[in-house]
Design a protein around this motif. Structure first.
Motif, PDB file in Angstrom:
ATOM      1  N   PHE A   1       0.829  -1.206   0.000  1.00 47.57           N
ATOM      2  CA  PHE A   1       0.000   0.000   0.000  1.00 47.57           C
ATOM      3  C   PHE A   1       0.867   1.261   0.000  1.00 47.57           C
ATOM      4  CE2 PHE A   1      -3.356  -2.870   1.823  1.00 47.57           C
ATOM      5  CZ  PHE A   1      -4.238  -2.730   0.766  1.00 47.57           C
ATOM      6  N   ALA A   2       2.008   1.221   0.708  1.00 44.10           N
ATOM      7  CA  ALA A   2       2.930   2.362   0.671  1.00 44.10           C
ATOM      8  C   ALA A   2       3.467   2.560  -0.745  1.00 44.10           C
ATOM      9  CB  ALA A   2       4.080   2.135   1.651  1.00 44.10           C
ATOM     10  N   SER A   3       3.750   1.461  -1.439  1.00 39.66           N
ATOM     11  CA  SER A   3       4.229   1.547  -2.821  1.00 39.66           C
ATOM     12  C   SER A   3       3.157   2.114  -3.738  1.00 39.66           C
ATOM     13  CB  SER A   3       4.655   0.155  -3.315  1.00 39.66           C
ATOM     14  OG  SER A   3       5.736  -0.338  -2.557  1.00 39.66           O
ATOM     15  N   LEU A   4       1.886   1.767  -3.484  1.00 41.20           N
ATOM     16  CA  LEU A   4       0.791   2.329  -4.285  1.00 41.20           C
ATOM     17  C   LEU A   4       0.717   3.841  -4.088  1.00 41.20           C
ATOM     18  CD1 LEU A   4      -1.687   2.024  -6.114  1.00 41.20           C
ATOM     19  CD2 LEU A   4      -3.047   1.521  -4.060  1.00 41.20           C
ATOM     20  N   ILE A   5       0.873   4.290  -2.845  1.00 41.33           N
ATOM     21  CA  ILE A   5       0.880   5.736  -2.568  1.00 41.33           C
ATOM     22  C   ILE A   5       2.039   6.404  -3.311  1.00 41.33           C
ATOM     23  CG2 ILE A   5       1.248   7.464  -0.754  1.00 41.33           C
ATOM     24  CD1 ILE A   5      -0.182   5.522   1.167  1.00 41.33           C
TER      25      ILE A   5
ATOM     26  N   ALA B   1      -5.609   7.479  -2.462  1.00 42.81           N
ATOM     27  CA  ALA B   1      -6.470   7.349  -1.284  1.00 42.81           C
ATOM     28  C   ALA B   1      -6.722   5.889  -0.944  1.00 42.81           C
ATOM     29  CB  ALA B   1      -7.784   8.083  -1.513  1.00 42.81           C
ATOM     30  N   VAL B   2      -6.825   5.031  -1.970  1.00 42.25           N
ATOM     31  CA  VAL B   2      -6.959   3.584  -1.732  1.00 42.25           C
ATOM     32  C   VAL B   2      -5.729   3.081  -0.978  1.00 42.25           C
ATOM     33  CG1 VAL B   2      -7.004   1.315  -2.834  1.00 42.25           C
ATOM     34  CG2 VAL B   2      -8.465   3.143  -3.698  1.00 42.25           C
ATOM     35  N   GLY B   3      -4.549   3.543  -1.384  1.00 39.51           N
ATOM     36  CA  GLY B   3      -3.323   3.166  -0.691  1.00 39.51           C
ATOM     37  C   GLY B   3      -3.328   3.628   0.754  1.00 39.51           C
ATOM     38  N   GLU B   4      -3.807   4.858   0.993  1.00 42.34           N
ATOM     39  CA  GLU B   4      -3.863   5.376   2.354  1.00 42.34           C
ATOM     40  C   GLU B   4      -4.829   4.556   3.206  1.00 42.34           C
ATOM     41  OE1 GLU B   4      -4.907   9.486   4.830  1.00 42.34           O
ATOM     42  OE2 GLU B   4      -5.365   9.336   2.695  1.00 42.34           O
TER      43      GLU B   4
ATOM     44  N   GLY C   1     -12.651   4.642   7.168  1.00 40.12           N
ATOM     45  CA  GLY C   1     -13.953   5.049   6.641  1.00 40.12           C
ATOM     46  C   GLY C   1     -13.963   6.490   6.171  1.00 40.12           C
ATOM     47  N   LEU C   2     -13.311   7.379   6.933  1.00 38.29           N
ATOM     48  CA  LEU C   2     -13.270   8.794   6.555  1.00 38.29           C
ATOM     49  C   LEU C   2     -12.485   9.005   5.265  1.00 38.29           C
ATOM     50  CD1 LEU C   2     -12.729  10.566  10.004  1.00 38.29           C
ATOM     51  CD2 LEU C   2     -14.725  10.756   8.516  1.00 38.29           C
ATOM     52  N   VAL C   3     -11.364   8.290   5.130  1.00 36.42           N
ATOM     53  CA  VAL C   3     -10.563   8.409   3.906  1.00 36.42           C
ATOM     54  C   VAL C   3     -11.376   7.988   2.690  1.00 36.42           C
ATOM     55  CG1 VAL C   3      -8.601   7.433   2.654  1.00 36.42           C
ATOM     56  CG2 VAL C   3      -8.318   8.162   5.018  1.00 36.42           C
ATOM     57  N   LEU C   4     -12.065   6.852   2.802  1.00 33.48           N
ATOM     58  CA  LEU C   4     -12.845   6.357   1.665  1.00 33.48           C
ATOM     59  C   LEU C   4     -13.994   7.301   1.326  1.00 33.48           C
ATOM     60  CD1 LEU C   4     -12.927   2.542   2.492  1.00 33.48           C
ATOM     61  CD2 LEU C   4     -11.562   3.699   0.754  1.00 33.48           C
ATOM     62  N   ALA C   5     -14.624   7.869   2.348  1.00 34.12           N
ATOM     63  CA  ALA C   5     -15.760   8.767   2.103  1.00 34.12           C
ATOM     64  C   ALA C   5     -15.307  10.117   1.562  1.00 34.12           C
ATOM     65  CB  ALA C   5     -16.568   8.956   3.389  1.00 34.12           C
ATOM     66  N   ILE C   6     -14.295  10.704   2.210  1.00 35.64           N
ATOM     67  CA  ILE C   6     -13.873  12.065   1.868  1.00 35.64           C
ATOM     68  C   ILE C   6     -12.994  12.100   0.618  1.00 35.64           C
ATOM     69  CG2 ILE C   6     -12.480  14.030   2.645  1.00 35.64           C
ATOM     70  CD1 ILE C   6     -13.492  13.496   5.479  1.00 35.64           C
ATOM     71  N   LYS C   7     -11.994  11.206   0.559  1.00 34.80           N
ATOM     72  CA  LYS C   7     -11.012  11.300  -0.520  1.00 34.80           C
ATOM     73  C   LYS C   7     -11.399  10.516  -1.764  1.00 34.80           C
ATOM     74  CE  LYS C   7      -7.192  12.465   2.506  1.00 34.80           C
ATOM     75  NZ  LYS C   7      -5.798  12.193   2.932  1.00 34.80           N
TER      76      LYS C   7
END
Length: 211
Positions: free
Chosen positions: A10-14, A38-41, A61-67
């Motif tokens: 996931f860090a590599s995706l970011i 944002a998926v990576g985060e 949940g907040l990352v998926l909703a907001i970003k």
């Protein structure tokens, strides 16, 4: 071992999406890269949540909703502003930016080996992405690209803080996501205002017209 591998993935995706945001030539492509970042985060936070930090699921949940949903819709106003703005306005070429990104990534990986870090490789990848976000802020001239650069820097800074400093207090994680939302609202308004008043998406033109 599986958690470490997932964290690195996931860090590599970011990191990959941070480079993509630096290099893409169109607003729509930048929007897609930001969503994948944002998926990576969210994925990285989920991995950390599995490590006896259940409150981090709130941040996921907040990352998926907001970003994933709210911020891309807010910046969709750039679609009108940048609909005909295709290209990469930069002080240097894209190949040079890619080379610089490789250099700062290597520097980030070296810094990740500082004694005391629990996840040296993952932290090093994120430090490299953090450096790339700063380069983006000074390397591109389009207002829409710089908007995504600031939002990318916010994302990378948040996950880097969690990776290096450990889980932050619950209110801090929520505050960072709300701050990203506020930044998006302000950037969307400023970009539209610049385009409406000065009919440009190039910050060099803004400097000439106002100076």
């Amino acid at each position: 071992m599986t958690e470490q591998l997932l964290g690195r993935m996931f860090a590599s995706l970011i990191w990959i999406m941070t480079i993509s945001l630096l290099l893409v030539k169109a607003h729509r492509s930048a929007q897609a890269s930001y969503r994948l970042q944002a998926v990576g985060e969210a994925g990285l936070l989920a991995v950390l949540a599995l490590n006896n930090e259940p409150w981090l699921w709130l941040d996921v949940g907040l990352v998926l909703a907001i970003k994933e949903i709210v911020i891309p819709r807010i910046l969709s106003s750039h679609g009108e502003v940048a609909s005909k703005d295709y290209g990469a306005k930069s002080a240097v070429g894209m190949a040079f930016l890619l080379m610089v990104a490789a250099i700062v990534t290597a520097a980030g990986l070296a810094l990740g080996e500082v004694p005391g870090l629990d996840r040296p490789l993952m932290s090093g990848i994120l430090i490299g992405a953090w450096f790339i976000s700063f380069i983006h802020l000074s390397a591109r001239y389009e207002t829409w690209s710089l908007s995504w650069a600031l939002l990318s820097l916010d994302t990378v800074s948040g996950v880097l803080a969690v990776s290096v400093a450990g889980p932050l207090p619950e209110f801090a994680g929520v505050g960072m996501e709300l701050a990203a939302l506020a930044i998006a609202v302000l950037l969307a308004w400023l970009s539209r205002k610049i385009f409406t008043l000065l009919h440009t998406t190039d910050v060099r033109d803004v400097e000439e017209l106002t100076g």
